[in-house]
Design a protein around this motif. Structure first.
Motif, short mmCIF file in Angstrom:
data_model
loop_
_atom_site.label_atom_id
_atom_site.label_comp_id
_atom_site.label_asym_id
_atom_site.label_seq_id
_atom_site.Cartn_x
_atom_site.Cartn_y
_atom_site.Cartn_z
N HIS A 77 0.78 -1.39 -0.09
CA HIS A 77 -0.04 0.49 0.14
C HIS A 77 0.97 1.61 0.04
CE1 HIS A 77 -3.89 -2.37 0.63
NE2 HIS A 77 -3.43 -2.85 1.98
N GLU A 78 2.37 1.45 0.52
CA GLU A 78 2.94 2.68 0.98
C GLU A 78 4.06 2.59 -0.11
OE1 GLU A 78 3.62 3.60 4.01
OE2 GLU A 78 1.61 2.97 5.73
N ASP A 79 4.21 1.67 -0.69
CA ASP A 79 5.51 1.49 -1.15
C ASP A 79 7.00 1.20 -0.37
OD1 ASP A 79 6.90 0.53 -3.01
OD2 ASP A 79 6.29 2.49 -4.61
N SER A 80 7.05 0.62 0.57
CA SER A 80 7.87 1.56 1.72
C SER A 80 9.25 0.88 1.74
CB SER A 80 7.45 0.53 2.90
OG SER A 80 7.07 -0.92 2.67
N GLY A 152 18.45 -13.62 -2.38
CA GLY A 152 19.45 -12.58 -3.03
C GLY A 152 18.50 -12.13 -4.49
N PHE A 153 17.31 -12.77 -4.60
CA PHE A 153 16.10 -12.46 -5.25
C PHE A 153 14.95 -11.23 -4.41
CE2 PHE A 153 17.70 -16.54 -7.32
CZ PHE A 153 17.99 -16.30 -7.96
N TYR A 154 14.89 -11.69 -3.23
CA TYR A 154 14.14 -10.93 -2.67
C TYR A 154 14.58 -9.58 -2.95
CZ TYR A 154 10.27 -14.70 -0.69
OH TYR A 154 9.64 -15.65 -0.84
N ILE A 155 15.79 -9.25 -2.09
CA ILE A 155 16.82 -7.60 -2.42
C ILE A 155 16.78 -7.29 -3.68
CG2 ILE A 155 18.97 -6.71 -1.79
CD1 ILE A 155 19.50 -8.65 0.04
N PHE A 156 16.63 -7.88 -5.02
CA PHE A 156 16.66 -7.81 -6.38
C PHE A 156 15.32 -7.26 -6.56
CE2 PHE A 156 15.74 -8.45 -11.07
CZ PHE A 156 17.29 -7.62 -11.19
N GLY A 157 14.47 -7.69 -6.29
CA GLY A 157 12.38 -7.59 -5.78
C GLY A 157 12.82 -6.12 -4.93
N GLU A 158 12.81 -5.89 -4.11
CA GLU A 158 12.72 -4.92 -3.09
C GLU A 158 13.34 -3.68 -3.74
OE1 GLU A 158 14.46 -5.51 0.19
OE2 GLU A 158 13.71 -7.29 0.75
N PHE A 159 14.65 -3.78 -3.99
CA PHE A 159 15.02 -2.31 -4.58
C PHE A 159 14.97 -2.12 -5.87
CE2 PHE A 159 19.48 -2.25 -1.37
CZ PHE A 159 18.68 -2.58 -0.06
N LEU A 160 14.35 -2.52 -6.62
CA LEU A 160 14.24 -2.06 -8.29
C LEU A 160 13.42 -2.80 -9.15
CD1 LEU A 160 16.95 -4.42 -10.09
CD2 LEU A 160 17.15 -2.33 -9.11
N HIS A 161 11.62 -2.25 -7.90
CA HIS A 161 10.15 -2.78 -8.10
C HIS A 161 9.35 -2.30 -7.72
CE1 HIS A 161 11.29 -5.16 -11.60
NE2 HIS A 161 12.13 -5.82 -10.62
#
Length: 237
Positions: A77-80, A152-161
């Motif tokens: 909801h907040e794109d935190s 590693g894949f979760y961090i990729f998703g967190e930081f780039l999307h």
């Protein structure tokens, strides 16, 4: 070294904002660890549960890399996560420092959550397997190596999307895991049973454990470098 020191400041700052996150994380890990024990016990009775238990562990083990803070629950909801990156970009803090901070938080979370997760798993059923301390540590480290890899894949998703896209990517992870578990089953194997047996046989000399850890940290490092390169070009507005 300076990036590492600044990252440690970020880690302490993030974790001091919500004291209850430690309680929620511990409770969740105890629950999923105990449920994992039920899954493993069920394998003794019904072989059809092999696929279910493999899927369960492959989905739940990576969650050890998270401390369940308000940011974790509000990312849709907040794109935190994007808000966090935007805030740090305004400050004289490099992307490398932010990445080191996220990796620190993940590794420390694996240690903290692992105490409760593997403790609950041992109490619920694994003590019946007659593990020595070194054998059970080998089992825990083998699972942790896999969890680090997926982190590693979760961090990729967190930081780039954005939060919504990150949720979609995370949801797509579920059918992939189910497919892998089905393939393992069709090959006449059981992933968790194999991990248990090889940990009991080899202990801390387990080649499966060391291979899991080396592969996990290698993938985490490679994805972190890739994420950093792409993060410098990401529009956070």
């Amino acid at each position: 070294m300076n990036d590492w020191k600044q990252a440690w400041w970020l880690t302490r700052s993030e974790w001091s904002k919500d004291r209850l996150q430690w309680l929620w994380s511990a409770m969740f890990m105890i629950y999923v660890g105990a449920m994992g024990g039920v899954m493993l016990y069920g394998q003794r009775e019904e072989s059809v549960l092999n696929t279910v238990s493999d899927s369960y562990f492959m989905l739940m083990v990576p969650f050890q890399g998270f401390i369940f803070s308000r940011r974790s629950f509000r990312y849709i909801h907040e794109d935190s996560y994007t808000q966090m990156l935007t805030y740090y970009r305004r400050l004289p803090i490099s992307a490398e420092t932010v990445m080191w901070g996220r990796i620190q938080q993940a590794l420390l979370a694996f240690i903290y959550n692992g105490i409760f997760y593997y403790g609950a798993l041992y109490v619920s059923v694994m003590h019946l397997e007659g593990f020595r301390w070194d054998q059970y540590l080998a089992f825990a480290l083998t699972c942790t190596g896999y969890g680090v890899l997926i982190t590693g894949f979760y961090i990729f998703g967190e930081f780039l999307h954005t939060g919504k896209k990150y949720l979609l990517i995370s949801m797509l992870f579920i059918p992939v895991i189910l497919l892998i578990a089905i393939i393992i089953r069709l090959m006449g194997m059981n992933g968790m049973h194999y991990t248990v047996e090889i940990s009991k046989t080899w202990g801390l000399l387990s080649p499966f454990m060391w291979g899991s850890l080396l592969l996990g940290f290698a993938v985490l490092w490679l994805l972190s470098r890739l994420t950093l390169r792409k993060l410098s070009k990401r529009d956070l507005s």
